[in-house]
Write a protein that holds these residues in place. Structure first.
Motif, PDB file in Angstrom:
ATOM      1  N   ILE A  63       0.849  -1.197   0.000  1.00  0.00           N
ATOM      2  CA  ILE A  63       0.000   0.000   0.000  1.00  0.00           C
ATOM      3  C   ILE A  63       0.882   1.243   0.000  1.00  0.00           C
ATOM      4  O   ILE A  63       1.785   1.389   0.832  1.00  0.00           O
ATOM      5  N   HIS A  66      -3.615   6.462   0.292  1.00  0.00           N
ATOM      6  CA  HIS A  66      -5.064   6.354   0.226  1.00  0.00           C
ATOM      7  C   HIS A  66      -5.668   7.746   0.214  1.00  0.00           C
ATOM      8  O   HIS A  66      -5.031   8.720   0.630  1.00  0.00           O
ATOM      9  N   HIS A  77     -15.967   7.736  -2.644  1.00  0.00           N
ATOM     10  CA  HIS A  77     -15.109   6.562  -2.810  1.00  0.00           C
ATOM     11  C   HIS A  77     -13.862   6.723  -1.952  1.00  0.00           C
ATOM     12  O   HIS A  77     -13.188   7.752  -2.043  1.00  0.00           O
ATOM     13  N   VAL A  80      -7.434   3.144  -2.284  1.00  0.00           N
ATOM     14  CA  VAL A  80      -6.079   2.826  -1.854  1.00  0.00           C
ATOM     15  C   VAL A  80      -5.255   2.525  -3.087  1.00  0.00           C
ATOM     16  O   VAL A  80      -5.729   1.836  -3.997  1.00  0.00           O
ATOM     17  N   GLN A  88     -10.746   0.105  -4.091  1.00  0.00           N
ATOM     18  CA  GLN A  88     -11.653   0.934  -3.304  1.00  0.00           C
ATOM     19  C   GLN A  88     -12.263   0.127  -2.172  1.00  0.00           C
ATOM     20  O   GLN A  88     -12.395  -1.100  -2.261  1.00  0.00           O
ATOM     21  N   LEU A  89     -12.636   0.861  -1.127  1.00  0.00           N
ATOM     22  CA  LEU A  89     -13.221   0.218   0.047  1.00  0.00           C
ATOM     23  C   LEU A  89     -14.664  -0.162  -0.251  1.00  0.00           C
ATOM     24  O   LEU A  89     -15.456   0.663  -0.703  1.00  0.00           O
ATOM     25  N   SER A 386       3.957   3.584   5.982  1.00  0.00           N
ATOM     26  CA  SER A 386       4.407   3.494   4.586  1.00  0.00           C
ATOM     27  C   SER A 386       3.726   4.531   3.704  1.00  0.00           C
ATOM     28  O   SER A 386       3.977   4.587   2.508  1.00  0.00           O
ATOM     29  N   GLY A 387       2.845   5.337   4.279  1.00  0.00           N
ATOM     30  CA  GLY A 387       2.178   6.401   3.517  1.00  0.00           C
ATOM     31  C   GLY A 387       1.655   7.451   4.477  1.00  0.00           C
ATOM     32  O   GLY A 387       1.807   7.329   5.694  1.00  0.00           O
ATOM     33  N   ARG A 388       1.042   8.453   3.919  1.00  0.00           N
ATOM     34  CA  ARG A 388       0.557   9.554   4.756  1.00  0.00           C
ATOM     35  C   ARG A 388      -0.727   9.166   5.489  1.00  0.00           C
ATOM     36  O   ARG A 388      -1.578   8.470   4.935  1.00  0.00           O
ATOM     37  N   ALA A 389      -0.854   9.672   6.722  1.00  0.00           N
ATOM     38  CA  ALA A 389      -2.115   9.515   7.454  1.00  0.00           C
ATOM     39  C   ALA A 389      -3.142  10.454   6.834  1.00  0.00           C
ATOM     40  O   ALA A 389      -2.816  11.585   6.464  1.00  0.00           O
ATOM     41  N   ARG A 390      -4.360   9.984   6.702  1.00  0.00           N
ATOM     42  CA  ARG A 390      -5.383  10.818   6.072  1.00  0.00           C
ATOM     43  C   ARG A 390      -6.756  10.401   6.591  1.00  0.00           C
ATOM     44  O   ARG A 390      -7.029   9.217   6.755  1.00  0.00           O
ATOM     45  N   MET A 391      -7.598  11.402   6.843  1.00  0.00           N
ATOM     46  CA  MET A 391      -8.968  11.101   7.281  1.00  0.00           C
ATOM     47  C   MET A 391      -9.826  10.803   6.067  1.00  0.00           C
ATOM     48  O   MET A 391      -9.891  11.612   5.138  1.00  0.00           O
ATOM     49  N   VAL A 392     -10.468   9.654   6.074  1.00  0.00           N
ATOM     50  CA  VAL A 392     -11.325   9.266   4.945  1.00  0.00           C
ATOM     51  C   VAL A 392     -12.596   8.617   5.478  1.00  0.00           C
ATOM     52  O   VAL A 392     -12.607   8.054   6.571  1.00  0.00           O
TER      53      VAL A 392
ATOM     54  N   ASN B  51     -15.824   9.256   9.271  1.00  0.00           N
ATOM     55  CA  ASN B  51     -14.436   9.522   8.898  1.00  0.00           C
ATOM     56  C   ASN B  51     -13.478   8.930   9.921  1.00  0.00           C
ATOM     57  O   ASN B  51     -13.689   9.062  11.118  1.00  0.00           O
ATOM     58  N   ALA B  52     -12.459   8.296   9.440  1.00  0.00           N
ATOM     59  CA  ALA B  52     -11.447   7.722  10.326  1.00  0.00           C
ATOM     60  C   ALA B  52     -10.070   8.120   9.810  1.00  0.00           C
ATOM     61  O   ALA B  52      -9.868   8.264   8.604  1.00  0.00           O
ATOM     62  N   LEU B  54      -6.869   7.026   8.787  1.00  0.00           N
ATOM     63  CA  LEU B  54      -6.228   5.774   8.386  1.00  0.00           C
ATOM     64  C   LEU B  54      -4.777   6.033   8.002  1.00  0.00           C
ATOM     65  O   LEU B  54      -4.458   7.054   7.381  1.00  0.00           O
ATOM     66  N   ILE B  55      -3.933   5.084   8.375  1.00  0.00           N
ATOM     67  CA  ILE B  55      -2.493   5.249   8.146  1.00  0.00           C
ATOM     68  C   ILE B  55      -1.950   3.984   7.499  1.00  0.00           C
ATOM     69  O   ILE B  55      -2.043   2.895   8.082  1.00  0.00           O
ATOM     70  N   PRO B  56      -1.370   4.095   6.294  1.00  0.00           N
ATOM     71  CA  PRO B  56      -0.712   2.920   5.708  1.00  0.00           C
ATOM     72  C   PRO B  56       0.478   2.516   6.579  1.00  0.00           C
ATOM     73  O   PRO B  56       1.272   3.369   6.979  1.00  0.00           O
ATOM     74  N   THR B  64       1.566  -4.764   4.323  1.00  0.00           N
ATOM     75  CA  THR B  64       1.039  -3.412   4.517  1.00  0.00           C
ATOM     76  C   THR B  64      -0.474  -3.462   4.673  1.00  0.00           C
ATOM     77  O   THR B  64      -1.149  -4.267   4.020  1.00  0.00           O
TER      78      THR B  64
END
Lengths: 395, 192
Positions: A63, A66, A77, A80, A88-89, A386-392, B51-52, B54-56, B64
């Motif tokens: 991953i 996202h 949508h 990832v 997609q989730l 391994s990637g940025r934290a993001r609220m989704v 909304n949550a 989420l962190i890879p 991962t």
């Protein structure tokens, strides 16, 4: 033994890690060393527990990022990106975790996943655009694949030379004044021109490319003169980040920042202005340390960590700076930063999070709590971000 | 309130996105735009709620997946260490520590250690020895009443430059410190 009574009192607001002075000369609410704490309403709490929220992708691919967007039907949508494609989730993932992810599309070429490069996203006109360090600009509109299209292969949409069918991608992407912008580009070039002649990917790390105005599918200046590019050849380094605040874009390099201002919708739509008159100045050192939320942007420079807002630049490394840079000095890969307004809908707390991968699959995550203006480090022992934290959205 | 996309796959659902069904795993189920069947439909999708953050995350095995920091659970899965300011009440002199007082919020049962450590200097030998005293503390309730409580730690030691230290090992419960105090006496004469 002693005869002089004393009381030593420690209470909030907690000031976080302070290594600017010897540990017997710091403030009463500061700490010379701490791991895994979060200030919360004047209290000092052990940090929120980290836990797996969603299962790995079905093909166990890596991953890389996202994001979420609303399509033209106003359907949201959460997607990832991975080393194999775009996922997609699933809306009913809670009912069956093994079916949490649906594959939207796969990369047509084996080398296009760009395994370890964190993906950069841009949402524009109800579509998601992203780049991953390959010579492709990927997109998805939330509509296809559907009954009109059964082909699940992702398609590159940035053809910069229609005559020879040469494509372009980049390491960074943004949007300014209805132009989609690629920075530090990776472009196909040909020793001998011709649509069927061999093509090779070449990195133009000083190049900024933009689409035609409002037309993110049009990149060839001979097709639409609104599209174009410029090379920052008068600076000593390469582009390693981009952010926009208001109507201004900021193009980051290690030794400087270039302001990118929209001036027209014609052949030369942007004015570029290097902020520092000197050859060396404040810039961004780590490609993924830049992030912004609303009017606040944060990046790591050589001498400090800076907050960039409408009011200008401000150093925020503060009394923790030396400890943060010691960890950055021990990093085994590039740090990844995120800035987010909340940990959940019921827990707003604007935080800048700088995740530094260290040896032996560990990491140190320096958190800057904007509200309390203090830094606390968190640790992970069995892996790293391994990637940025993001609220989704997840529902 | 109507929602833009039905979760249950049943007919109707109201609003501009009524009807439809979110995608099943690996299937090609489509959303429909209920009242406007001629429009191109979406593929899968969500309501846009919950909304949550989420962190890879890549674990030690190279897998991962997406993780969260759960703000409703402070039982950190890693060790938590907090060192308070190193105190210099009477520089060059040893002092008595009698007791440590905590104000805390009950977020649940938690086990941790409280340590006061410092040094003792022997002027005859000009050598310094480390002094450390640790007490195991357990507070909180399984019901987590979320109220403020007091706790006294009987911890007596004599040392120079005392420093209070709290260590909560991984998975040992949620800890919320509101206030900490260290009580003692210092001598006005040179000691040792």
């Amino acid at each position: 033994m002693g005869n002089k009574y004393f009381e030593l009192d420690y209470k909030g607001p907690w000031q976080g890690v302070d290594v600017s002075m010897p540990e017997n000369m710091i403030g009463q609410s500061a700490t010379p060393f701490a791991t895994n704490w979060i200030p919360r309403g004047g209290e000092l709490r052990t940090r929120p527990r980290k836990g797996q929220f969603l299962p790995p992708l079905p093909d166990r691919s890596y991953i890389t990022g996202h994001c979420a967007f609303a399509d033209s039907n106003n359907i949201v949508h959460t997607v990832v990106t991975s080393s194999t494609g775009l996922w997609q989730l699933n809306g009913n993932w809670r009912a069956n975790l093994s079916l949490a992810w649906n594959k939207v599309g796969f990369y047509p070429g084996a080398s296009q996943g760009a395994n370890s490069t964190p993906v950069q996203f841009q949402v524009f006109v109800n579509k998601i655009f992203y780049v991953n360090g390959s010579s492709n600009l990927w997109t998805w509109d939330g509509i296809t694949p559907n009954s009109l299209s059964s082909n699940k292969a992702l398609q590159n949409i940035a053809i910069v030379d229609q005559a020879n069918i040469l494509s372009a991608g980049a390491y960074f992407i943004g949007e300014l004044s209805a132009y989609v912008i690629l920075l530090n580009t990776v472009e196909q070039v040909q020793p001998v021109a011709g649509p069927t002649k061999p093509k090779f990917d070449t990195n133009f790390n000083q190049r900024i490319r933009w689409s035609a105005n409002g037309l993110p599918n049009v990149w060839d200046p001979t097709v639409n003169t609104g599209a174009g590019f410029t090379d920052e050849l008068d600076v000593p380094d390469t582009i390693n980040g981009f952010m926009t605040i208001g109507r201004t874009g900021f193009v980051f390099r290690v030794n400087g920042i270039t302001e990118m201002t929209s001036i027209s919708s014609g052949v030369l739509p942007f004015d570029f202005n290097h902020l520092w008159a000197s050859d060396r100045g404040i810039g961004n050192v780590y490609p993924w340390s830049i992030c912004n939320y609303g009017p606040i942007g944060v990046f790591v420079a050589t001498d400090d960590i800076y907050e960039l807002s409408l009011g200008g630049f401000q150093k925020i490394g503060g009394k923790s700076r030396n400890a943060i840079f010691t960890d950055i000095g021990n990093a085994v890969a590039s740090p990844i930063a995120s800035i987010f307004p909340a940990y959940s809908a019921s827990y707003p707390y604007l935080t800048y999070m700088l995740s530094i991968p260290l040896a032996n699959n560990t990491s140190k995550i320096w958190c800057y709590f904007v509200e309390d203006n203090c830094w606390f480090p968190w640790t992970t022992k069995n892996g790293f971000q391994s990637g940025r934290a993001r609220m989704v959205p997840t529902l | 309130m109507s929602v833009p996309y039905s979760q249950d796959g049943g007919p109707g659902g109201g609003g501009y996105g009524g009807g439809g069904k979110p995608p099943g795993g690996g299937s090609k189920s489509k959303g429909t735009v209920g009242s406007q069947p001629s429009l191109i439909t979406s593929t899968g999708g969500l309501y846009g709620y919950n909304n949550a953050l989420l962190i890879p995350y890549q674990d030690a095995n190279g897998r991962t997946y997406l993780v969260i920091y759960d703000p409703a659970n402070y039982n950190t899965e890693e060790d938590c260490v907090y060192e308070f300011k190193l105190e210099d009440i009477s520089p060059g002199r040893a002092i008595d520590i009698h007791q440590v007082y905590f104000q805390y919020r009950d977020l649940g049962l938690v086990n941790f250690t409280v340590t006061v450590r410092g040094t003792l200097y022997d002027r005859a030998t000009k050598k310094e020895t480390l002094v450390s005293k640790t007490v195991i503390v357990k507070w909180g309730t399984t019901n987590a009443d979320r109220k403020i409580h007091s706790y006294y730690v009987d911890l007596k030691t004599v040392c120079e430059r005392p420093q209070l230290r709290v260590v909560r090992k991984a998975d040992q419960g949620p800890l919320a410190i509101i206030r900490a105090m260290m009580f003692g006496n210092s001598d006005e004469d040179a000691d040792l």
